[in-house]
Write a protein that holds these residues in place. Structure first.
Motif, PDB file in Angstrom:
ATOM      1  N   LEU A  41      32.901  71.961  35.398  1.00  0.00           N
ATOM      2  CA  LEU A  41      31.809  70.998  35.193  1.00  0.00           C
ATOM      3  C   LEU A  41      31.700  70.611  33.719  1.00  0.00           C
ATOM      4  O   LEU A  41      31.608  69.429  33.385  1.00  0.00           O
ATOM      5  CB  LEU A  41      30.483  71.606  35.667  1.00  0.00           C
ATOM      6  CG  LEU A  41      30.293  71.683  37.189  1.00  0.00           C
ATOM      7  CD1 LEU A  41      29.098  72.557  37.540  1.00  0.00           C
ATOM      8  CD2 LEU A  41      30.089  70.292  37.772  1.00  0.00           C
ATOM      9  N   GLU A  54      34.518  68.379  32.613  1.00  0.00           N
ATOM     10  CA  GLU A  54      34.371  66.986  33.069  1.00  0.00           C
ATOM     11  C   GLU A  54      33.349  66.245  32.209  1.00  0.00           C
ATOM     12  O   GLU A  54      33.540  65.092  31.856  1.00  0.00           O
ATOM     13  CB  GLU A  54      33.912  66.956  34.533  1.00  0.00           C
ATOM     14  CG  GLU A  54      34.919  67.519  35.516  1.00  0.00           C
ATOM     15  CD  GLU A  54      36.099  66.586  35.771  1.00  0.00           C
ATOM     16  OE1 GLU A  54      36.004  65.406  35.404  1.00  0.00           O
ATOM     17  OE2 GLU A  54      37.104  67.045  36.327  1.00  0.00           O
ATOM     18  N   VAL A  55      32.246  66.936  31.899  1.00  0.00           N
ATOM     19  CA  VAL A  55      31.178  66.293  31.138  1.00  0.00           C
ATOM     20  C   VAL A  55      31.630  65.966  29.709  1.00  0.00           C
ATOM     21  O   VAL A  55      31.170  65.005  29.108  1.00  0.00           O
ATOM     22  CB  VAL A  55      29.918  67.219  31.141  1.00  0.00           C
ATOM     23  CG1 VAL A  55      28.914  66.791  30.111  1.00  0.00           C
ATOM     24  CG2 VAL A  55      29.272  67.199  32.511  1.00  0.00           C
ATOM     25  N   ALA A  73      26.214  72.017  43.005  1.00  0.00           N
ATOM     26  CA  ALA A  73      26.085  71.016  41.923  1.00  0.00           C
ATOM     27  C   ALA A  73      27.407  70.258  41.739  1.00  0.00           C
ATOM     28  O   ALA A  73      27.413  69.034  41.623  1.00  0.00           O
ATOM     29  CB  ALA A  73      25.682  71.699  40.623  1.00  0.00           C
ATOM     30  N   LEU A  89      27.471  66.462  42.757  1.00  0.00           N
ATOM     31  CA  LEU A  89      27.522  65.522  41.624  1.00  0.00           C
ATOM     32  C   LEU A  89      28.945  65.012  41.373  1.00  0.00           C
ATOM     33  O   LEU A  89      29.210  64.430  40.324  1.00  0.00           O
ATOM     34  CB  LEU A  89      26.998  66.203  40.359  1.00  0.00           C
ATOM     35  CG  LEU A  89      25.519  66.616  40.352  1.00  0.00           C
ATOM     36  CD1 LEU A  89      25.208  67.457  39.122  1.00  0.00           C
ATOM     37  CD2 LEU A  89      24.622  65.395  40.359  1.00  0.00           C
ATOM     38  N   PRO A 103      29.181  61.071  40.512  1.00  0.00           N
ATOM     39  CA  PRO A 103      28.744  60.741  39.136  1.00  0.00           C
ATOM     40  C   PRO A 103      29.631  61.376  38.071  1.00  0.00           C
ATOM     41  O   PRO A 103      29.876  60.769  37.031  1.00  0.00           O
ATOM     42  CB  PRO A 103      27.334  61.332  39.045  1.00  0.00           C
ATOM     43  CG  PRO A 103      26.891  61.556  40.426  1.00  0.00           C
ATOM     44  CD  PRO A 103      28.087  61.633  41.298  1.00  0.00           C
ATOM     45  N   ILE A 104      30.158  62.575  38.360  1.00  0.00           N
ATOM     46  CA  ILE A 104      31.043  63.226  37.375  1.00  0.00           C
ATOM     47  C   ILE A 104      32.302  62.386  37.194  1.00  0.00           C
ATOM     48  O   ILE A 104      32.770  62.164  36.089  1.00  0.00           O
ATOM     49  CB  ILE A 104      31.399  64.663  37.821  1.00  0.00           C
ATOM     50  CG1 ILE A 104      30.190  65.589  37.618  1.00  0.00           C
ATOM     51  CG2 ILE A 104      32.592  65.210  37.049  1.00  0.00           C
ATOM     52  CD1 ILE A 104      30.365  66.978  38.184  1.00  0.00           C
ATOM     53  N   GLU A 154      32.620  59.191  37.625  1.00  0.00           N
ATOM     54  CA  GLU A 154      32.269  57.992  36.852  1.00  0.00           C
ATOM     55  C   GLU A 154      32.072  58.357  35.388  1.00  0.00           C
ATOM     56  O   GLU A 154      32.480  57.627  34.493  1.00  0.00           O
ATOM     57  CB  GLU A 154      30.967  57.393  37.378  1.00  0.00           C
ATOM     58  CG  GLU A 154      31.098  56.711  38.703  1.00  0.00           C
ATOM     59  CD  GLU A 154      29.741  56.300  39.237  1.00  0.00           C
ATOM     60  OE1 GLU A 154      28.794  56.174  38.447  1.00  0.00           O
ATOM     61  OE2 GLU A 154      29.615  56.128  40.465  1.00  0.00           O
ATOM     62  N   ALA A 155      31.441  59.509  35.171  1.00  0.00           N
ATOM     63  CA  ALA A 155      31.097  59.906  33.799  1.00  0.00           C
ATOM     64  C   ALA A 155      32.323  60.167  32.949  1.00  0.00           C
ATOM     65  O   ALA A 155      32.296  59.974  31.742  1.00  0.00           O
ATOM     66  CB  ALA A 155      30.223  61.154  33.826  1.00  0.00           C
ATOM     67  N   SER A 156      33.397  60.625  33.599  1.00  0.00           N
ATOM     68  CA  SER A 156      34.563  60.984  32.796  1.00  0.00           C
ATOM     69  C   SER A 156      35.462  59.787  32.506  1.00  0.00           C
ATOM     70  O   SER A 156      36.548  59.934  31.986  1.00  0.00           O
ATOM     71  CB  SER A 156      35.337  62.102  33.495  1.00  0.00           C
ATOM     72  OG  SER A 156      35.571  61.754  34.830  1.00  0.00           O
ATOM     73  N   ARG A 157      35.056  58.596  32.884  1.00  0.00           N
ATOM     74  CA  ARG A 157      35.839  57.390  32.571  1.00  0.00           C
ATOM     75  C   ARG A 157      35.434  56.800  31.230  1.00  0.00           C
ATOM     76  O   ARG A 157      34.298  56.817  30.873  1.00  0.00           O
ATOM     77  CB  ARG A 157      35.612  56.341  33.652  1.00  0.00           C
ATOM     78  CG  ARG A 157      36.441  56.633  34.829  1.00  0.00           C
ATOM     79  CD  ARG A 157      35.958  55.879  36.054  1.00  0.00           C
ATOM     80  NE  ARG A 157      36.661  56.401  37.190  1.00  0.00           N
ATOM     81  CZ  ARG A 157      37.896  56.074  37.500  1.00  0.00           C
ATOM     82  NH1 ARG A 157      38.544  55.212  36.786  1.00  0.00           N
ATOM     83  NH2 ARG A 157      38.487  56.606  38.546  1.00  0.00           N
TER      84      ARG A 157
END
Lengths: 224, 236
Positions: A151, A154-155, A211, A215, A218-219, A221-224
């Motif tokens: 996690l 990725e963030v 989690a 998630l 969204p994870i 999408e977030a890592s793009r």
């Protein structure tokens, strides 16, 4: 391909990449053993103290270096690889599960190797019947730490200071895992019941898995 | 802006009332004047838990709705929560030095777990500062904000889970473990600190809005220079 086929395939590819790069075996594990050697040197030749702190040092080193296993270079997907997964229609949740599976296997191997090194270097006094509770605690801690590392990885994917930042995120959140792992053997020695600590580990693993799967989109999408 | 100012005034008045009751309520026979610290320590920690709970909620709402307002709330709430956690830790250490004879006691798992929670949210703020793109920042911090909250119940229940020097809850469903005048002072401070949290969070949201507006108005350096149109160039 079913969800589980995708997850297993991702885990297989991850392990293959790790076999070629060898981050865990060639860099992280030797470094962790060096850290195991540093403690007694810093403490001085006090054999009683070294024997006593053995299990605690194992958990401290295990979690700190386990973070490096979870955040190893091979686990950092390049944008091209992420795009390929997306184009192939890989379920983001399957990617998280696959990542966690391969990471947990590596982490488990790392923790067991570290345990053997600790037994050899520290000769710790362990309570009777320790192998099974210790194995259970190591298994659950490895899974939790991998999920947390996946996690956090990725963030922080693609950021310049990724390793330091991800470690700052993982280290404090890993405290329930350190507590659960270390207190399992402590409770066994005191004969006060190990179940609450194994349950704490299991609950943390479960919360992180929920989690991670919940998630996953969204994870991605977030890592793009 | 006006609402924020009104909130600030109300919070200031309540904090004044809370402080008055703190210094006029009776003290414990053994702890003496140091009893009064609990009126700042306990409400600070309550507000910290509230702030991190609000952050988790705002993060989840951002993931569902994708509107800036939720991201601003999450950021404002974490910053306020971190300040109150630091206040709670500091006052706890002052009290510990006076009563236990040690500012930091490893036999108190509440203290250690609170410090850990503090660093979880310092990590959250570090992540925010590491990402310049506002949408990517909102996405990633929303994920972390939703996950980080798992730490909060562990901190709260640590005094019940572990052998601890820290006292358990003083106000319980079956009654309080202190005199009424002390309970009233404590409850007024709880309300005052909650109002202060609301006011500070609202003020921080205003700042975030102003920052966003300023960023939108800022023209990149290259944009000030435009190439000449062909029609404007005279033939040589």
């Amino acid at each position: 391909m079913s969800f589980w086929d995708q997850a297993v395939e991702i885990a297989r590819v991850d392990l293959q990449v790790e076999r070629r790069i060898g981050d865990v075996l060639r860099i992280i594990f030797p470094f962790a053993v060096v850290a195991l050697l540093v403690f007694p040197l810093a403490l001085g030749i006090d054999l009683a103290a070294i024997t006593r702190i053995g299990p605690a040092v194992f958990w401290a080193i295990g979690v700190l270096f386990g973070m490096q296993v979870a955040l190893r270079q091979a686990a950092d997907d390049r944008p091209e690889r992420r795009d390929l997964y997306a184009l192939l229609g890989v379920d983001p949740a399957a990617r998280f599960v696959g990542r966690s599976m391969s990471g947990s296997l590596l982490m488990l191997g790392f923790m067991f190797a570290l345990m053997v090194a600790t037994l050899l270097l520290y000769s710790p006094r362990l309570p009777e019947g320790w192998p099974i509770p210790a194995a259970a605690a190591i298994l659950l801690t490895s899974i939790g730490l991998t999920e947390l590392g996946t996690l956090a990885g990725e963030v922080t994917a693609g950021l310049r200071n990724r390793t330091a930042l991800a470690s700052l995120i993982v280290a404090p959140l890993a405290i329930p895992l350190v507590l659960g792992g270390s207190q399992t053997l402590e409770s066994l020695a005191r004969d006060t019941g190990i179940l609450p600590w194994l349950l704490l580990l299991f609950a943390t693993d479960l919360a992180l898995a929920v989690a991670g799967v919940g998630l996953a989109r969204p994870i991605e999408e977030a890592s793009r | 802006m006006r609402i924020t100012r009104i909130l600030m005034v109300i919070a200031a008045i309540s904090i004044g009332a809370g402080l008055y009751l703190t210094f006029t309520s009776p003290t414990d026979r053994l702890q003496g004047e140091f009893t009064r610290i609990v009126n700042i320590h306990a409400p600070s920690m309550w507000v910290a838990f509230l702030a991190f709970g609000v952050t988790a909620l705002a993060s989840i709402m951002w993931l569902i709705r994708r509107t800036n307002a939720w991201d601003r709330l999450a950021e404002a709430s974490v910053e306020t929560g971190v300040i109150f956690t630091a206040t709670g830790l500091f006052t706890g250490m002052v009290w510990g030095q006076a009563v236990w004879g040690r500012a930091w006691d490893w036999a108190d798992p509440r203290m250690a777990s609170t410090a850990v929670m503090f660093f979880v949210y310092i990590g959250y703020l570090a992540l925010r500062r590491a990402i310049p793109d506002p949408i990517m920042r909102a996405r990633r911090s929303a994920i972390l904000g939703a996950i980080a909250v798992i730490q909060v119940p562990l901190v709260y229940f640590s005094v019940n889970l572990f052998r601890s020097l820290h006292q358990t809850q003083s106000i319980r469903p079956d009654g309080a473990t202190m005199p009424d005048s002390m309970v009233i002072a404590l409850l007024v401070n709880f309300a005052a600190f909650t109002l202060l949290y609301v006011a500070l969070t609202a003020a921080r949201i205003q700042v975030a809005k102003a920052e966003e507006e300023q960023a939108a108005d800022t023209v990149p350096a290259g944009d000030a220079v435009t190439p000449p149109l062909l029609s404007e160039v005279e033939d040589v």
